[in-house]
Design a protein around this motif. Structure first.
Motif, PDB file in Angstrom:
ATOM      1  N   ASP A 107      18.833  14.643  22.790  1.00  9.55           N
ATOM      2  CA  ASP A 107      19.590  15.893  22.834  1.00  9.55           C
ATOM      3  C   ASP A 107      19.361  16.658  21.525  1.00  9.55           C
ATOM      4  O   ASP A 107      18.801  16.101  20.571  1.00  9.55           O
ATOM      5  N   ILE A 116      23.457  17.430  28.241  1.00  7.48           N
ATOM      6  CA  ILE A 116      24.834  16.911  28.221  1.00  7.48           C
ATOM      7  C   ILE A 116      25.565  17.262  29.512  1.00  7.48           C
ATOM      8  O   ILE A 116      26.514  16.563  29.894  1.00  7.48           O
ATOM      9  N   LEU A 119      24.492  14.553  31.765  1.00  3.99           N
ATOM     10  CA  LEU A 119      25.266  13.362  31.399  1.00  3.99           C
ATOM     11  C   LEU A 119      26.624  13.373  32.085  1.00  3.99           C
ATOM     12  O   LEU A 119      27.074  12.348  32.619  1.00  3.99           O
ATOM     13  N   HIS A 120      27.296  14.520  32.086  1.00  4.67           N
ATOM     14  CA  HIS A 120      28.598  14.647  32.748  1.00  4.67           C
ATOM     15  C   HIS A 120      28.494  14.241  34.217  1.00  4.67           C
ATOM     16  O   HIS A 120      29.298  13.427  34.712  1.00  4.67           O
ATOM     17  N   ASN A 140      21.253  13.211  16.465  1.00  3.19           N
ATOM     18  CA  ASN A 140      21.420  14.636  16.754  1.00  3.19           C
ATOM     19  C   ASN A 140      20.778  15.420  15.613  1.00  3.19           C
ATOM     20  O   ASN A 140      21.286  15.403  14.492  1.00  3.19           O
ATOM     21  N   ILE A 172      24.608  11.963  21.493  1.00  9.37           N
ATOM     22  CA  ILE A 172      24.867  11.990  22.931  1.00  9.37           C
ATOM     23  C   ILE A 172      25.745  10.807  23.357  1.00  9.37           C
ATOM     24  O   ILE A 172      26.527  10.907  24.312  1.00  9.37           O
ATOM     25  N   TYR A 175      29.192  11.905  22.496  1.00  8.99           N
ATOM     26  CA  TYR A 175      29.604  12.926  23.462  1.00  8.99           C
ATOM     27  C   TYR A 175      30.047  12.267  24.770  1.00  8.99           C
ATOM     28  O   TYR A 175      31.037  12.690  25.382  1.00  8.99           O
TER      29      TYR A 175
END
Length: 363
Positions: A107, A116, A119-120, A140, A172, A175
Motif C-alpha cells: 500500500d 485498502i 482489504l475491507h 507504509n 496495511i 489498518y
C-alpha cells in the motif's frame, strides 16, 4: 516484510485451503532478488486454490479504473478472481472450501488508493463465511505523517470507505486492525484476523519501494507526491498520466502559459491508454526534483484553480469523492489559502490520532 517472516505463517497454512490476495508487489525478498509469494507457497506445498486480484490486476499491468477480468494465471495455472469492477467483494461461492485468505499487497498510505478498500471487502466476506484473514504486513512509504480532511459518510466510495484522513499513517496490517476494531464492516461484524508483523520496522524509516505498486506510481517521488497531486484527478488538470513522470508533474491546456512556464504533451502509453488531454500541450509544473513532503501540499491545487481559463469546469464530479467532502471544493472556490483550509482539518485530525493510537503495531 511480513511475507519474509515465513516461520511465523507457513506452519499455520499447512494442510489448509488458501486464497491469496496479491499483485506484483507480493514478493519475498532474498539476497539474490525476490520470489513471488504465490510461487514460494506452492514450492512449500501450500494448497493455494485461487488468487484474488485487486485494481491493476494480479501482475499489476492494468490502467487505473480499467476492468480487470477473471482468468487463469499463465505462470501458475491458478484461477484468478478479479476484485475490481462489479465484483469488488468475494461471493460465498468464491470462498467455498477456503480456510484462509492471505492478503499481501504493498500500500502507499493514502485513503483514495483502492487496495485498502479491497482489504475491507475481503475482511467482510471472510467474516460472513467463517474464513480467516492473514495479513502479511508491509511498510507504509507515506507513514511518516498524517494529514487531510476526515472523510464524511455521505462521500463514501471505493476511493474512500472509512472516516480517516487522506494520509492515514498506518501500515496495511494496522489498518486491518482498525477496520476490525472500529467495526466498520457491515452489521458490525469482525473478521478473524491475524497480522504478520514487519521485523525491525518503525514508521520514520525511509522505505524505498523496489517494485512499483501500480502502473502510474513508478518511483519514490511519485509515491510521495501522490497524496497531494491525486486531487487533480478530480479536475481538468492532468497529473502526469500519459508521460513517464506520472504524479510528478501537472498541467492543462487551460492553465495560463504566462504563469506556468513548464509544458508537456500526454500521449497514450501502457499505464494510461487514454490520458486526460491526450496529444494536447499542457502547461503546468515539473515537480520531479521537489523535496520530500511531510504534509499534503494544497498550494499547487489552489494555484492551478486561480490560473485556469476554465474555472467553471475546473472541478468534476470525482473531486468530492477524493476529498471525502464537498467543503474543500467550496473553500478553494471562495479563495481560502492553504493554511486557512488546513486549519479546518485540525480537530478531525486530533480525534483521528487518538483513535488510531490503539491499533499501532510499530513505533
Amino acid at each position: 516484510m511480513g511475507a519474509n517472516q515465513t516461520q511465523n505463517y507457513i506452519p499455520f497454512l499447512k494442510n489448509k485451503n488458501i486464497a491469496v490476495v496479491g499483485n506484483q508487489t507480493s514478493v519475498i525478498f532474498k539476497e539474490s532478488g525476490y520470489i513471488h509469494l504465490v510461487d514460494s507457497l506452492l514450492k512449500r506445498e501450500i494448497k493455494i486454490k485461487k488468487v484474488f486480484a485487486p485494481e491493476h490486476g494480479f501482475r499489476g499491468k492494468a490502467d487505473a479504473g480499467e476492468i480487470v477480468k477473471d482468468g487463469i494465471d499463465q505462470i501458475t495455472g491458478l484461477p484468478i478472481v478479479s476484485l475490481y469492477g462489479n465484483h469488488k467483494k468475494p461471493k460465498a461461492d468464491d470462498l467455498k472450501e477456503i480456510d484462509v485468505i492471505v492478503f499481501d499487497i504493498q500500500d502507499v498510505g493514502a485513503r483514495f488508493y483502492t487496495y485498502i478498500s479491497s482489504l475491507h471487502y475481503i475482511m467482510e466476506a471472510a467474516a460472513e463465511n467463517d474464513v480467516i484473514v492473514l495479513v502479511l504486513d508491509r511498510p507504509n512509504p507515506n507513514g511518516h505523517y498524517i494529514d487531510g480532511p476526515i472523510l464524511e459518510k455521505e462521500y463514501q466510495s471505493f476511493v474512500g470507505m472509512h472516516p480517516v484522513p487522506i494520509v492515514h499513517g498506518l501500515t496495511i496490517g494496522e489498518y486491518a486492525k482498525m477496520i476490525n476494531g472500529e467495526k466498520w464492516l457491515k452489521n458490525d461484524i469482525q473478521a478473524d484476523l491475524e497480522v504478520i508483523k514487519i521485523k525491525n520496522y518503525n514508521r520514520e524509516m525511509n522505505y524505498n519501494l523496489p517494485i512499483k505498486p501500480s502502473p502510474n506510481l513508478p518511483n519514490d517521488q511519485a509515491i510521495n507526491l501522490y497524496t497531494s497531486l491525486c486531487f487533480f484527478e478530480g479536475t481538468n488538470v492532468n497529473a502526469g498520466r500519459g508521460t513517464n513522470q506520472q504524479f510528478q508533474i501537472f498541467g492543462s491546456p487551460f492553465l495560463n502559459h504566462n504563469h506556468f512556464d513548464y509544458s508537456y504533451t500526454p500521449v497514450s502509453n501502457p499505464g494510461a491508454k487514454y490520458p486526460k488531454h491526450e496529444n494536447e500541450v499542457c502547461y503546468g509544473k515539473d515537480l520531479t526534483q521537489h523535496k520530500n513532503l511531510s504534509q499534503i501540499n494544497l498550494e499547487w491545487l489552489i494555484e492551478a484553480y486561480k490560473n485556469t481559463s476554465d474555472q467553471n469546469d475546473f472541478f468534476n464530479d470525482f473531486f468530492n469523492k477524493l476529498a471525502g467532502n464537498k467543503t474543500l471544493q467550496e473553500q478553494i472556490k471562495t479563495g481560502l489559502s492553504a493554511e486557512e483550509v488546513k486549519a479546518t482539518w485540525k480537530e478531525g485530525l486530533e480525534n483521528y490520532k487518538k483513535m488510531r493510537a490503539q491499533y499501532l503495531l510499530y513505533d
